[in-house]
Design an enzyme around this catalytic site. Sequence first.
Site, PDB file in Angstrom:
ATOM      1  N   GLU A 188      14.599   2.606  -8.565  1.00 18.47           N
ATOM      2  CA  GLU A 188      15.203   1.422  -7.892  1.00 18.47           C
ATOM      3  C   GLU A 188      15.369   1.670  -6.399  1.00 18.47           C
ATOM      4  O   GLU A 188      16.351   1.234  -5.785  1.00 18.47           O
ATOM      5  CB  GLU A 188      16.515   1.018  -8.550  1.00 18.47           C
TER       6      GLU A 188
HETATM    7  N1  CAA Z   1      16.779 -10.210  -0.522  1.00 23.43           N
HETATM    8  C1  CAA Z   1      15.995 -11.242  -0.140  1.00 23.43           C
HETATM    9  N2  CAA Z   1      14.925 -11.087   0.652  1.00 23.43           N
HETATM   10  C2  CAA Z   1      14.630  -9.839   1.073  1.00 23.43           C
HETATM   11  C3  CAA Z   1      15.400  -8.722   0.712  1.00 23.43           C
HETATM   12  C4  CAA Z   1      16.522  -8.937  -0.126  1.00 23.43           C
HETATM   13  N3  CAA Z   1      17.317  -7.931  -0.531  1.00 23.43           N
HETATM   14  N4  CAA Z   1      14.867  -7.624   1.276  1.00 23.43           N
HETATM   15  C5  CAA Z   1      13.801  -8.033   1.992  1.00 23.43           C
HETATM   16  N5  CAA Z   1      13.659  -9.381   1.864  1.00 23.43           N
HETATM   17  C6  CAA Z   1      12.656 -10.231   2.501  1.00 23.43           C
HETATM   18  C7  CAA Z   1      12.710 -10.114   4.019  1.00 23.43           C
HETATM   19  O1  CAA Z   1      13.673 -10.997   4.554  1.00 23.43           O
HETATM   20  C8  CAA Z   1      11.303 -10.469   4.421  1.00 23.43           C
HETATM   21  O2  CAA Z   1      11.184 -11.884   4.369  1.00 23.43           O
HETATM   22  P1  CAA Z   1      10.191 -12.733   5.365  1.00 23.43           P
HETATM   23  O3  CAA Z   1       8.810 -12.508   4.870  1.00 23.43           O
HETATM   24  O4  CAA Z   1      10.649 -14.141   5.179  1.00 23.43           O
HETATM   25  O5  CAA Z   1      10.413 -12.199   6.742  1.00 23.43           O
HETATM   26  C9  CAA Z   1      10.472  -9.919   3.292  1.00 23.43           C
HETATM   27  O6  CAA Z   1      11.351  -9.785   2.162  1.00 23.43           O
HETATM   28  C10 CAA Z   1       9.877  -8.549   3.609  1.00 23.43           C
HETATM   29  O7  CAA Z   1      10.937  -7.670   3.993  1.00 23.43           O
HETATM   30  P2  CAA Z   1      10.662  -6.266   4.669  1.00 23.43           P
HETATM   31  O8  CAA Z   1       9.789  -6.464   5.882  1.00 23.43           O
HETATM   32  O9  CAA Z   1      11.957  -5.581   4.835  1.00 23.43           O
HETATM   33  O10 CAA Z   1       9.758  -5.571   3.542  1.00 23.43           O
HETATM   34  P3  CAA Z   1       9.075  -4.151   3.485  1.00 23.43           P
HETATM   35  O11 CAA Z   1       7.688  -4.332   3.014  1.00 23.43           O
HETATM   36  O12 CAA Z   1       9.328  -3.391   4.740  1.00 23.43           O
HETATM   37  O13 CAA Z   1       9.873  -3.466   2.250  1.00 23.43           O
HETATM   38  C11 CAA Z   1      11.682  -2.300   1.161  1.00 23.43           C
HETATM   39  C12 CAA Z   1      11.225  -3.358   2.204  1.00 23.43           C
HETATM   40  C13 CAA Z   1      13.203  -2.368   1.177  1.00 23.43           C
HETATM   41  C14 CAA Z   1      11.230  -0.906   1.531  1.00 23.43           C
HETATM   42  C15 CAA Z   1      11.150  -2.706  -0.234  1.00 23.43           C
HETATM   43  O14 CAA Z   1       9.736  -2.558  -0.303  1.00 23.43           O
HETATM   44  C16 CAA Z   1      11.771  -1.857  -1.346  1.00 23.43           C
HETATM   45  O15 CAA Z   1      12.859  -2.175  -1.819  1.00 23.43           O
HETATM   46  N6  CAA Z   1      11.078  -0.779  -1.795  1.00 23.43           N
HETATM   47  C17 CAA Z   1      11.554   0.027  -2.915  1.00 23.43           C
HETATM   48  C18 CAA Z   1      10.943  -0.455  -4.198  1.00 23.43           C
HETATM   49  C19 CAA Z   1      11.880  -0.263  -5.358  1.00 23.43           C
HETATM   50  O16 CAA Z   1      13.089  -0.205  -5.227  1.00 23.43           O
HETATM   51  N7  CAA Z   1      11.312  -0.226  -6.562  1.00 23.43           N
HETATM   52  C20 CAA Z   1      12.101  -0.156  -7.730  1.00 23.43           C
HETATM   53  C21 CAA Z   1      11.288  -0.499  -8.939  1.00 23.43           C
HETATM   54  S1  CAA Z   1      12.302  -0.864 -10.353  1.00 23.43           S
HETATM   55  C22 CAA Z   1      12.858   0.622 -10.943  1.00 23.43           C
HETATM   56  O17 CAA Z   1      12.767   1.637 -10.324  1.00 23.43           O
HETATM   57  C23 CAA Z   1      13.452   0.531 -12.353  1.00 23.43           C
HETATM   58  C24 CAA Z   1      14.561   1.359 -12.747  1.00 23.43           C
HETATM   59  O18 CAA Z   1      15.235   1.962 -11.951  1.00 23.43           O
HETATM   60  C25 CAA Z   1      14.945   1.399 -14.130  1.00 23.43           C
HETATM   61  P1  FAD Z   2       6.710   7.198  -3.054  1.00 19.46           P
HETATM   62  O1  FAD Z   2       6.959   5.818  -2.591  1.00 19.46           O
HETATM   63  O2  FAD Z   2       5.314   7.694  -2.977  1.00 19.46           O
HETATM   64  O3  FAD Z   2       7.670   8.179  -2.254  1.00 19.46           O
HETATM   65  C1  FAD Z   2       7.442   9.579  -2.139  1.00 19.46           C
HETATM   66  C2  FAD Z   2       8.479  10.130  -1.144  1.00 19.46           C
HETATM   67  O4  FAD Z   2       8.274   9.513   0.160  1.00 19.46           O
HETATM   68  C3  FAD Z   2       9.919   9.808  -1.549  1.00 19.46           C
HETATM   69  O5  FAD Z   2      10.764  10.874  -1.197  1.00 19.46           O
HETATM   70  C4  FAD Z   2      10.243   8.597  -0.704  1.00 19.46           C
HETATM   71  O6  FAD Z   2      11.633   8.452  -0.453  1.00 19.46           O
HETATM   72  C5  FAD Z   2       9.492   8.924   0.593  1.00 19.46           C
HETATM   73  N1  FAD Z   2       9.196   7.708   1.374  1.00 19.46           N
HETATM   74  C6  FAD Z   2       8.342   6.687   1.056  1.00 19.46           C
HETATM   75  N2  FAD Z   2       8.377   5.752   2.004  1.00 19.46           N
HETATM   76  C7  FAD Z   2       9.279   6.167   2.933  1.00 19.46           C
HETATM   77  C8  FAD Z   2       9.764   5.628   4.170  1.00 19.46           C
HETATM   78  N3  FAD Z   2       9.343   4.432   4.629  1.00 19.46           N
HETATM   79  N4  FAD Z   2      10.676   6.339   4.872  1.00 19.46           N
HETATM   80  C9  FAD Z   2      11.117   7.540   4.407  1.00 19.46           C
HETATM   81  N5  FAD Z   2      10.697   8.113   3.255  1.00 19.46           N
HETATM   82  C10 FAD Z   2       9.796   7.420   2.531  1.00 19.46           C
HETATM   83  N6  FAD Z   2       9.381   0.949 -11.394  1.00 19.46           N
HETATM   84  C11 FAD Z   2       9.360  -0.304 -11.899  1.00 19.46           C
HETATM   85  O7  FAD Z   2       8.772  -1.204 -11.315  1.00 19.46           O
HETATM   86  N7  FAD Z   2      10.002  -0.584 -13.059  1.00 19.46           N
HETATM   87  C12 FAD Z   2      10.666   0.346 -13.776  1.00 19.46           C
HETATM   88  O8  FAD Z   2      11.243   0.039 -14.827  1.00 19.46           O
HETATM   89  C13 FAD Z   2      10.687   1.691 -13.288  1.00 19.46           C
HETATM   90  N8  FAD Z   2      11.309   2.682 -13.989  1.00 19.46           N
HETATM   91  C14 FAD Z   2      11.147   3.976 -13.579  1.00 19.46           C
HETATM   92  C15 FAD Z   2      11.582   5.023 -14.409  1.00 19.46           C
HETATM   93  C16 FAD Z   2      11.328   6.329 -14.061  1.00 19.46           C
HETATM   94  C17 FAD Z   2      11.768   7.434 -14.968  1.00 19.46           C
HETATM   95  C18 FAD Z   2      10.640   6.627 -12.847  1.00 19.46           C
HETATM   96  C19 FAD Z   2      10.318   8.059 -12.460  1.00 19.46           C
HETATM   97  C20 FAD Z   2      10.258   5.614 -12.015  1.00 19.46           C
HETATM   98  C21 FAD Z   2      10.490   4.284 -12.369  1.00 19.46           C
HETATM   99  N9  FAD Z   2      10.014   3.238 -11.588  1.00 19.46           N
HETATM  100  C22 FAD Z   2      10.009   1.949 -12.062  1.00 19.46           C
HETATM  101  C23 FAD Z   2       9.330   3.527 -10.335  1.00 19.46           C
HETATM  102  C24 FAD Z   2      10.275   3.905  -9.191  1.00 19.46           C
HETATM  103  O9  FAD Z   2      10.957   2.799  -8.717  1.00 19.46           O
HETATM  104  C25 FAD Z   2       9.428   4.586  -8.098  1.00 19.46           C
HETATM  105  O10 FAD Z   2       9.050   5.850  -8.593  1.00 19.46           O
HETATM  106  C26 FAD Z   2      10.192   4.706  -6.801  1.00 19.46           C
HETATM  107  O11 FAD Z   2      10.443   3.453  -6.235  1.00 19.46           O
HETATM  108  C27 FAD Z   2       9.461   5.596  -5.783  1.00 19.46           C
HETATM  109  O12 FAD Z   2       8.102   5.272  -5.682  1.00 19.46           O
HETATM  110  P2  FAD Z   2       6.987   6.431  -5.793  1.00 19.46           P
HETATM  111  O13 FAD Z   2       7.299   7.200  -7.000  1.00 19.46           O
HETATM  112  O14 FAD Z   2       5.653   5.824  -5.663  1.00 19.46           O
HETATM  113  O15 FAD Z   2       7.266   7.377  -4.545  1.00 19.46           O
END
Ligand code: CAA
Ligand code: FAD
Length: 381
Positions: free
Chosen positions: A365
């Site tokens: 997340e």
């Molecule tokens: N709410 C609403 N809109 C949002 C927003 C929010 N919280 N955050 C960004 N936006 C909007 C921005 O306003 C922008 O809008 P416009 O196009 O209108 O300008 C647009 O989204 C793009 O924003 P950014 O330029 O900030 O986007 P970015 O490409 O630089 O990415 C980021 C931002 C915060 C790094 C995002 O990519 C991110 O959250 N990355 C992490 C991914 C992640 O958390 N994955 C989790 C997967 S789920 C998981 O892991 C499951 C589990 O735990 C069980």
């Molecule tokens: P990368 O993005 O490749 O990152 C590698 C390293 O680079 C990290 O230390 C990161 O912090 C750093 N890094 C990357 N970009 C930047 C930056 N701009 N500035 C500084 N540092 C940076 N995803 C889903 O969609 N749904 C799920 O249900 C889900 N469940 C998960 C469950 C498990 C057990 C795991 C391991 C992952 C899960 N994920 C899920 C995916 C998870 O959200 C990603 O693994 C996570 O967001 C990181 O992405 P990545 O693994 O590709 O690492």
Amino acid sequence: MNFDLTEEQKLIKDMVREFAENEIAPSASERDEEERFDRGLMFDKLGELGLTGIVFPEEYGGAGADYISYAIAVEELSRVCASTGVTLSAHLSLGSNPIYLFGTETQKQKFLTPMAKGEKMGAFGLTEPAAGSDAGGTKTTARREGDSWILNGTKIFITNAGEAEIYVVMARTDKDAQKHHGISAFIVEKGTPGFSFGKKEKKMGIRSSPTMELVFENCQIPADNMLGKEGEGFKVAMKTLDGGRIGIAAQALGIAQGALEAAVNYAKERKQFDNPIASFQGIMFQLADMACMVESARLLVYQAAYKASNGQSYTQASAMAKLVASETAMKVSTQAVQVLGGYGYTREFPVERMMRDAKITEIYEGTSEIQRLVIGTNLTR
Ligand code: CAA
Ligand code: FAD
């Protein structure tokens, strides 16, 4: 400002703690060892207790409680088993909440209601092999054909995959659009032709929670399964993650609380040099620092949950809660292993599992670096 839990929140805390201690805890270590998910225990029973839809209105099969109650439920489950905590968080915050927030009335009736009742499990597919932190780099495609969308691509690391019946999936609907533009959200049901599950991950922690790939090969879904507007999938994902980060923060808080209690109990019992090790200032001060970290994290988690329930913006609060609680879980569980000495390093005690489980909360997340990016960007904008 009132820091007391309401009567309803106290009741939920007591109920979930009793259930977690009596039913979830006894098999936590064995399920971890065997990398075994137990759906009856880790999901169906949560449904019977009204937890699978705890924050949704009763008209959609929910319990109509607030986000603090939800955070408490995830915290209490994770205090004994972080895998069960994330099962609930991924189902509710990631699989169900986007349908509640962005779904049409028909989608809510068809998908959200059985999910809230615990009849169907949810999951969320955002991450891809080349798009993790950079979620806007989504490569999975969805192409319109008549009354259908055709999905192609692979999602990785998906929690609840294989078990869940309903998947919220992000796919690119405009291949010419750059970065986060041109992504849309879809609801995909398990069993749809062209949708299968790939590799099951073998993990360091949360080993009782299934993590698998989602594979889409010309997977045809009805046009009605688009969630929200075409091209606005990235915002659906970001708003979903704002809520999801409260769930993971609560999971981390529960792990930290469990580790703190295990360390305190052990330190009072274990004697060296004719005295309980808790009487040595070197240990007592560690326990004091651990307790302060856990309590600070709790305040941030409940504050973010409060904002989510009261119509306030909570992007910043949930990122702060997730960052602080996950780093607290890692520090406190590592210190708990230290307090238990050699025994802490063995599987006879739960703290080594807690330490392995804590690590993921700093990664999924949004990694800690991504939380700092969100918080820093909001601060300096
Ligand atoms: N709410 C609403 N809109 C949002 C927003 C929010 N919280 N955050 C960004 N936006 C909007 C921005 O306003 C922008 O809008 P416009 O196009 O209108 O300008 C647009 O989204 C793009 O924003 P950014 O330029 O900030 O986007 P970015 O490409 O630089 O990415 C980021 C931002 C915060 C790094 C995002 O990519 C991110 O959250 N990355 C992490 C991914 C992640 O958390 N994955 C989790 C997967 S789920 C998981 O892991 C499951 C589990 O735990 C069980
Ligand atoms: P990368 O993005 O490749 O990152 C590698 C390293 O680079 C990290 O230390 C990161 O912090 C750093 N890094 C990357 N970009 C930047 C930056 N701009 N500035 C500084 N540092 C940076 N995803 C889903 O969609 N749904 C799920 O249900 C889900 N469940 C998960 C469950 C498990 C057990 C795991 C391991 C992952 C899960 N994920 C899920 C995916 C998870 O959200 C990603 O693994 C996570 O967001 C990181 O992405 P990545 O693994 O590709 O690492």
